[in-house]
Design an enzyme around this catalytic site. Structure first.
Site, PDB file in Angstrom:
ATOM      1  CE  LYS A 198      53.148  18.018 -26.191  1.00 40.69           C
ATOM      2  NZ  LYS A 198      53.879  17.446 -25.125  1.00 40.69           N
ATOM      3  CB  CYS A 216      55.790   8.429 -20.963  1.00 37.07           C
ATOM      4  SG  CYS A 216      56.346   9.543 -22.269  1.00 37.07           S
ATOM      5  CE  LYS A 219      52.898  14.207 -25.128  1.00 37.19           C
ATOM      6  NZ  LYS A 219      53.736  14.136 -23.926  1.00 37.19           N
ATOM      7  CE1 TYR A 261      59.054  25.143 -24.891  1.00 38.51           C
ATOM      8  CE2 TYR A 261      57.724  24.740 -26.854  1.00 38.51           C
ATOM      9  CZ  TYR A 261      58.306  24.284 -25.692  1.00 38.51           C
ATOM     10  OH  TYR A 261      58.136  22.980 -25.330  1.00 38.51           O
ATOM     11  CB  CYS A 305      59.721  10.655 -21.208  1.00 36.35           C
ATOM     12  SG  CYS A 305      59.093  12.336 -21.362  1.00 36.35           S
ATOM     13  NE  ARG A 315      57.771  10.497 -25.845  1.00 37.42           N
ATOM     14  CZ  ARG A 315      58.880  10.142 -25.201  1.00 37.42           C
ATOM     15  NH1 ARG A 315      59.038   8.906 -24.788  1.00 37.42           N
ATOM     16  NH2 ARG A 315      59.841  11.026 -24.986  1.00 37.42           N
ATOM     17  CD  GLU A 326      43.040   9.108 -24.401  1.00 33.91           C
ATOM     18  OE1 GLU A 326      42.878   9.459 -23.215  1.00 33.91           O
ATOM     19  OE2 GLU A 326      43.834   8.229 -24.738  1.00 33.91           O
ATOM     20  NE  ARG A 344      59.878  13.042 -28.214  1.00 35.26           N
ATOM     21  CZ  ARG A 344      59.157  12.195 -28.919  1.00 35.26           C
ATOM     22  NH1 ARG A 344      59.736  11.447 -29.851  1.00 35.26           N
ATOM     23  NH2 ARG A 344      57.860  12.073 -28.704  1.00 35.26           N
TER      24      ARG A 344
HETATM   25  C1  PBG Z   1      56.687  14.667 -22.035  1.00 38.60           C
HETATM   26  C2  PBG Z   1      56.388  15.815 -22.918  1.00 38.60           C
HETATM   27  C3  PBG Z   1      56.732  16.025 -24.268  1.00 38.60           C
HETATM   28  C4  PBG Z   1      56.304  17.313 -24.593  1.00 38.60           C
HETATM   29  C5  PBG Z   1      55.694  17.832 -23.456  1.00 38.60           C
HETATM   30  N1  PBG Z   1      55.729  16.887 -22.451  1.00 38.60           N
HETATM   31  C6  PBG Z   1      57.504  15.197 -25.218  1.00 38.60           C
HETATM   32  C7  PBG Z   1      57.013  13.918 -25.729  1.00 38.60           C
HETATM   33  O1  PBG Z   1      55.914  13.455 -25.424  1.00 38.60           O
HETATM   34  O2  PBG Z   1      57.796  13.304 -26.437  1.00 38.60           O
HETATM   35  C8  PBG Z   1      56.501  18.006 -25.913  1.00 38.60           C
HETATM   36  C9  PBG Z   1      56.530  19.500 -25.875  1.00 38.60           C
HETATM   37  C10 PBG Z   1      57.069  20.155 -27.094  1.00 38.60           C
HETATM   38  O3  PBG Z   1      57.390  19.527 -28.118  1.00 38.60           O
HETATM   39  O4  PBG Z   1      57.163  21.390 -27.059  1.00 38.60           O
HETATM   40  N2  PBG Z   1      56.046  13.478 -22.331  1.00 38.60           N
END
Ligand code: PBG
Length: 322
Positions: free
Chosen positions: A249, A131, A196, A314, A123, A218, A234, A206
């Site tokens: 996540k 993605c 996820k 972070y 992505c 998504r 999964e 983003r």
């Molecule tokens: C890539 C990805 C994303 C995140 C990590 N890898 C964004 C998404 O799936 O839109 C999000 C990480 C975050 O929000 O801190 N696909």
């Protein structure tokens, strides 16, 4: 069990020393992974407006952040790349001279002991921001697998210690494992973003990764937030395909998922405290509505208490500094 007045739970809460003795969960810097965003160029350090303390940096600047993290004892960093050009298939993802690949070589040269983990996804590299490969307005699963395998392989060649696929295509762990093994990278672990969710909490990311989908969303490939049994399917699929570490996540809103995954698999579990979860706390703190550092510690502790072995956050450097 004895009851009041024989048992007085408050006895063990009176002083910090007592509380330390009976504390059940500990977050330490050993548990934390710091995400970093790498862009082309030199001397670039652009703050991400929606994420206080987070920057897009070129490789030279990224090395400073990584160095600081390593000095503070953070065991690993997670790299996201922003390419020079985006196209329909995201071909910059496997460019040997791309920002992630250059960052990997620099990191392995300068700070070899710091784990360099790479996010493997399309992505950030596709013009449409999805993605995977698009045809008839839909992300094509099986065609995308080949691209993800190429991307993961190019990361391994540049020195990645761990690859972390985050695209949510079916079968990607097996495809990546096979590609890595075929080139002799049998020792490179896969940290799979197994559960996820299609979450509103990715909003600030983003902006940081410039990866917002240009149409639609998504939900056709990321998981539906109400589901936890599906998360276990999964997770088991990814384990059968060769995943070494399982990711859940987001984290803060999915503590029950972390708990179930840890209890039922016993595998190493990584939780990603995502951008929106991070920024929401800091935004409230900016308004004086809560103590940001305390809230962050409380949430990270909750994520560990739920069963996570490691947390992508972070806040990693800030946590270590305190
Ligand atoms: C890539 C990805 C994303 C995140 C990590 N890898 C964004 C998404 O799936 O839109 C999000 C990480 C975050 O929000 O801190 N696909």
């Amino acid at each position: 069990m004895s009851t009041f007045p024989e048992y007085r739970p408050r006895r063990l809460r009176r002083t910090e020393t007592l509380r330390r003795l009976v504390r059940e969960t500990h977050v330490t810097v050993d548990d934390l992974i710091l995400p970093l965003f790498v862009v082309p160029g030199r001397g670039v350090r652009r703050p991400v407006g929606s994420m206080p303390g987070v920057y897009q940096t070129s490789v030279d600047e990224l090395l400073r952040d990584a160095e600081e993290a390593a000095k503070l004892g953070v065991p690993g960093v997670l790299l996201f790349g922003l390419p020079e050009h985006k196209d329909e298939v995201g071909s910059e993802a496997w460019n040997e001279r791309g920002p992630v690949q250059e960052a990997l070589r620099a990191l392995k040269r300068e700070i070899p002991e710091l784990l360099a983990i790479t996010d493997v996804c399309m992505c950030e590299y596709t013009s449409h921001g999805h993605c995977g490969v698009i045809r008839d307005g839909e992300v094509q699963n099986d065609e995308t697998l080949e691209l993800l395998a190429k991307e993961a392989l190019s990361h391994a060649r540049a020195g990645a210690d761990i690859v972390a696929p985050s695209d949510m295509m079916d079968g990607r762990v097996a495809a990546i494992r096979r590609a890595l093994d075929d080139e002799g990278f049998t020792h490179v672990p896969i940290l799979s973003y197994a559960a996820k969710y299609a979450s509103a909490f990715y909003g600030p990311f983003r902006e940081a990764a410039e990866s917002a989908p240009q149409f639609g969303d998504r939900r056709g490939y990321q998981m539906d937030p109400p589901n936890v049994e599906e998360a276990l399917r999964e997770v088991w699929l990814d384990i059968e395909e060769g995943a070494d570490i399982i990711m859940v996540k987001p984290a803060q809103a999915y503590l029950d998922v972390i708990w179930r995954v840890k209890q039922e698999t016993g595998y190493p579990v990584c939780a990603y405290h995502v951008s929106g979860e991070y920024s929401a706390i800091l935004a409230a703190a900016e308004r004086g509505w809560l103590d940001g550092a305390r809230a962050m510690r409380e949430v990270l502790t909750a994520i560990k208490r739920a069963g996570a072995d490691m947390i992508i956050t972070y806040w990693a450097r800030e946590f270590a500094r305190r």
